[in-house]
Enzyme design. Structure first.
Site, PDB file in Angstrom:
ATOM      1  N   LEU A  18      -2.332 -13.671   2.027  1.00 59.38           N
ATOM      2  CA  LEU A  18      -1.034 -14.073   1.504  1.00 59.38           C
ATOM      3  C   LEU A  18      -0.713 -13.250   0.253  1.00 59.38           C
ATOM      4  CD1 LEU A  18      -1.370 -17.953   1.907  1.00 59.38           C
ATOM      5  CD2 LEU A  18      -0.768 -16.211   3.620  1.00 59.38           C
ATOM      6  N   ARG A  25       3.754 -14.580 -14.078  1.00 60.93           N
ATOM      7  CA  ARG A  25       2.963 -14.659 -15.309  1.00 60.93           C
ATOM      8  C   ARG A  25       2.364 -13.306 -15.704  1.00 60.93           C
ATOM      9  NH1 ARG A  25      -0.769 -19.846 -14.263  1.00 60.93           N
ATOM     10  NH2 ARG A  25      -0.242 -19.376 -12.098  1.00 60.93           N
ATOM     11  N   LYS A  32       2.227  -8.457  -8.663  1.00 60.79           N
ATOM     12  CA  LYS A  32       0.903  -8.848  -9.132  1.00 60.79           C
ATOM     13  C   LYS A  32      -0.208  -8.266  -8.274  1.00 60.79           C
ATOM     14  CE  LYS A  32      -0.871 -13.059  -8.489  1.00 60.79           C
ATOM     15  NZ  LYS A  32      -1.235 -14.483  -8.676  1.00 60.79           N
ATOM     16  N   THR A  91       3.070 -21.521   0.608  1.00 61.12           N
ATOM     17  CA  THR A  91       1.925 -20.892   1.266  1.00 61.12           C
ATOM     18  C   THR A  91       1.834 -21.276   2.737  1.00 61.12           C
ATOM     19  OG1 THR A  91       0.557 -22.725   0.462  1.00 61.12           O
ATOM     20  CG2 THR A  91       0.588 -20.704  -0.859  1.00 61.12           C
ATOM     21  N   GLU A 174      -2.066 -30.985  -4.745  1.00 58.03           N
ATOM     22  CA  GLU A 174      -1.615 -30.072  -5.787  1.00 58.03           C
ATOM     23  C   GLU A 174      -1.495 -30.826  -7.116  1.00 58.03           C
ATOM     24  OE1 GLU A 174      -1.339 -26.815  -5.382  1.00 58.03           O
ATOM     25  OE2 GLU A 174      -1.948 -27.088  -3.291  1.00 58.03           O
ATOM     26  N   ARG A 352      -8.973  20.122 -13.999  1.00 52.19           N
ATOM     27  CA  ARG A 352      -7.810  19.622 -13.276  1.00 52.19           C
ATOM     28  C   ARG A 352      -8.051  19.749 -11.767  1.00 52.19           C
ATOM     29  NH1 ARG A 352      -3.013  22.863 -15.927  1.00 52.19           N
ATOM     30  NH2 ARG A 352      -1.846  21.799 -14.272  1.00 52.19           N
ATOM     31  N   ASN A 396     -19.350  36.703 -16.141  1.00 54.72           N
ATOM     32  CA  ASN A 396     -19.103  36.095 -17.446  1.00 54.72           C
ATOM     33  C   ASN A 396     -17.669  36.378 -17.871  1.00 54.72           C
ATOM     34  OD1 ASN A 396     -20.555  34.839 -19.983  1.00 54.72           O
ATOM     35  ND2 ASN A 396     -19.177  36.430 -20.746  1.00 54.72           N
ATOM     36  N   ASN A 405      -0.813  32.757 -14.706  1.00 49.99           N
ATOM     37  CA  ASN A 405      -0.611  32.502 -13.281  1.00 49.99           C
ATOM     38  C   ASN A 405       0.820  32.168 -12.900  1.00 49.99           C
ATOM     39  OD1 ASN A 405      -0.915  30.124 -14.781  1.00 49.99           O
ATOM     40  ND2 ASN A 405      -1.594  28.948 -13.013  1.00 49.99           N
TER      41      ASN A 405
END
Length: 510
Positions: A18, A25, A32, A91, A174, A352, A396, A405
């Site tokens: 669900l 809240r 949420k 629900t 409830e 990156r 190196n 680039n």
């Protein structure tokens, strides 16, 4: 009829999650269920827990910001059935539309067997807990099996009302509908159930919204089952935080910290050294081999994988990075990168996406690498940017070098061969290639290809303008110092040395 493999006796036929609520809240524009802990959304945790039991079907019921929630559900589980809840609140209605959708998938007769219906905001719920609930349901032959827990303060939660003598569940009430006596009960509903499919179907059809919130409660199916002589029992979760929902940011933080503690504990028991668990964060999908060491301030996110004997940290954040055996990564930020076995990175490096460092390679201090492959044994020690580059083996790259680039429209590639030595403060204006074994002089701007074994020099010849400071900056401290030094005129040998040293290569610090 569905052609999917049926669930095993230990598995539910279906899981219905669900995820239709707004979660006000949270005080967030993000739904949420899309808030994350441990590198997964709350919805992702629910789907993962449900899939651990290998159900034949899994449905996610959505409504608030349905497009965002649907996209996350299908990203996590492409096989999930996503169902819209209609205007009818509660629900019970959410579970009903989920069951109806799965009945349509199955065809004539609809689902049979056991169905888990669960909340989507319980990130510490795991497959083991769900498995215990399903096993009890099957073993006892229950119509409904409820997951519960006991808390010190049950305010706001549905209360479990048990039958004297048997301990069977009579009802779930409830908080807003509970009597004063029922509000004294500390055993609460965790919003996770296993139902017999037929009982669930008939019970949901009988629901009304005659309650304090004007909603159709899924919990009223318990009373329906009891009224029809069926058994309803509960399994109590010993640790309340395992079934605690994340209703606001504070709860999300608490649950995230506990999930991280459990994750680190598991890895430490598997042979990983975590020097300071209090400052170390590891997402649930990260993989660590034995003898990995995580130093303080380490954060490992996403699908990061660290092989045996590697050391990460201190103060390092890696997201979706592969770290090879025995590598060292110090004070580095990286994402979507690969670090070879025995390689070293940092301190203060930035990897990156597309950065790849070969076996025993080195990326040093204040080096940024993007979409570049650096071969085995090659070194980029410090103060350098490599973007869209290919570096061969045992090369190196001198300090303060840049692969140029981007031309303002397109990206171009720099290729530097194996066993090459590039000078300090080089600019490689891409597209450009430096061949195997080639050198480039310090301070050069390389705009043309350098053949294998050649020395590339791209800089203006130095001129010294004698007496410039005293003429142009009279009266300054510099002019006074110059006058006091009274340098002798350069000798012919000095002029000759300046000319011959001009084109000598300089690799910079290594």
């Amino acid at each position: 009829m569905s052609t999917e493999t049926p669930a095993t006796p230990a598995s539910p036929t279906a899981v219905v999650i669900l995820a239709a609520g707004q979660g006000t809240r949270m005080k967030s524009a993000l739904p949420k269920v899309l808030h994350a802990v441990g590198g997964r959304s709350l919805l992702g945790h629910a789907i993962a827990a449900g899939r651990e039991l290998a159900p034949t079907h899994l449905a996610v019921v959505v409504r608030h910001e349905r497009d965002l929630v649907e996209a996350e559900a299908l990203r996590v589980d492409p096989a999930a059935v996503v169902v819209d809840q209609d205007e009818v609140p509660g629900t019970g209605r959410a579970a009903q539309v989920g069951l109806e959708a799965l009945d349509a998938v199955v065809g004539e007769g609809g689902l049979t067997g056991s169905v888990i219906v669960m909340a989507s905001d319980v990130p510490l719920l795991d497959g083991a807990t769900l498995g215990q609930l399903v096993a009890t349901h099957h073993a006892d032959g229950n119509a409904v099996t409820v997951l519960t827990t006991v808390v010190d303060d049950a305010t706001g939660y549905g209360r479990i009302v048990r039958e004297d003598g048997t301990g069977d569940v009579v009802a779930i009430v409830e908080h807003k509908d509970a009597t004063e006596a029922q509000r004294e009960v500390r055993e609460i509903n965790a919003s996770i159930f296993v139902f017999d499919a037929d009982v669930l179907r008939r019970g949901l059809a009988s629901l009304t919204s005659d309650n304090a919130q004007g909603e159709r409660y899924l919990t009223d199916v318990v009373a329906f089952a009891r009224a029809h002589g069926r058994t309803v029992r509960a399994v109590i979760a010993d640790d309340p935080i395992t079934v605690e929902g994340a209703n606001d940011r504070l709860a999300l933080s608490v649950l995230g910290a506990e999930l991280n503690r459990r994750t680190l504990e598991r890895w430490m028991l598997d042979g990983v050294t975590v020097v300071d668990p209090g400052s170390t964060w590891v997402d649930v999908d990260v993989e660590l081999a034995p003898d990995v060491t995580l130093l303080p301030g380490t954060q490992l996110h996403g699908a990061t994988r660290v092989e045996q004997g590697a050391t990460i940290g201190p103060d390092t954040t890696l997201t979706d990075v592969e770290v090879g055996q025995g590598a060292s990564v110090v004070r580095t930020h990286g994402s979507l990168a690969v670090i070879g076995a025995g390689a070293s990175v940092g301190p203060f490096a930035f990897l990156r996406p597309g950065a790849e460092l070969g076996v025993k390679g080195k990326i040093g201090t204040f080096v940024e690498v993007k979409n570049s492959q650096i071969g085995a044994g090659s070194k980029v020690p410090h103060l350098t940017y490599l973007g869209d580059a290919t570096i061969g083996e045992h090369t190196n790259v001198g300090a303060a070098s840049v692969t140029v680039n981007y031309d303002g429209v397109n990206k171009h590639r720099t290729v530097i061969g194996s066993h090459a030595r590039t000078g300090a403060d080089n600019m490689f204006v891409a597209p450009v290639t430096v061949g195997d074994g080639a050198y480039t002089a310090a301070g050069s701007v390389i705009t043309r290809d350098v053949p294998a074994g050649a020395l590339g020099v791209g800089r203006a010849q130095q001129r010294n303008i004698e007496g410039w400071v005293e003429r142009k900056r009279p009266g300054t401290a510099s002019a006074q110092a110059a006058a006091a030094a009274s340098p002798a005129a350069p000798t012919p040998d000095a002029h000759e040395n300046a000319r011959t040293s001009h084109a000598e290569p300089s690799e910079g610090n290594r």
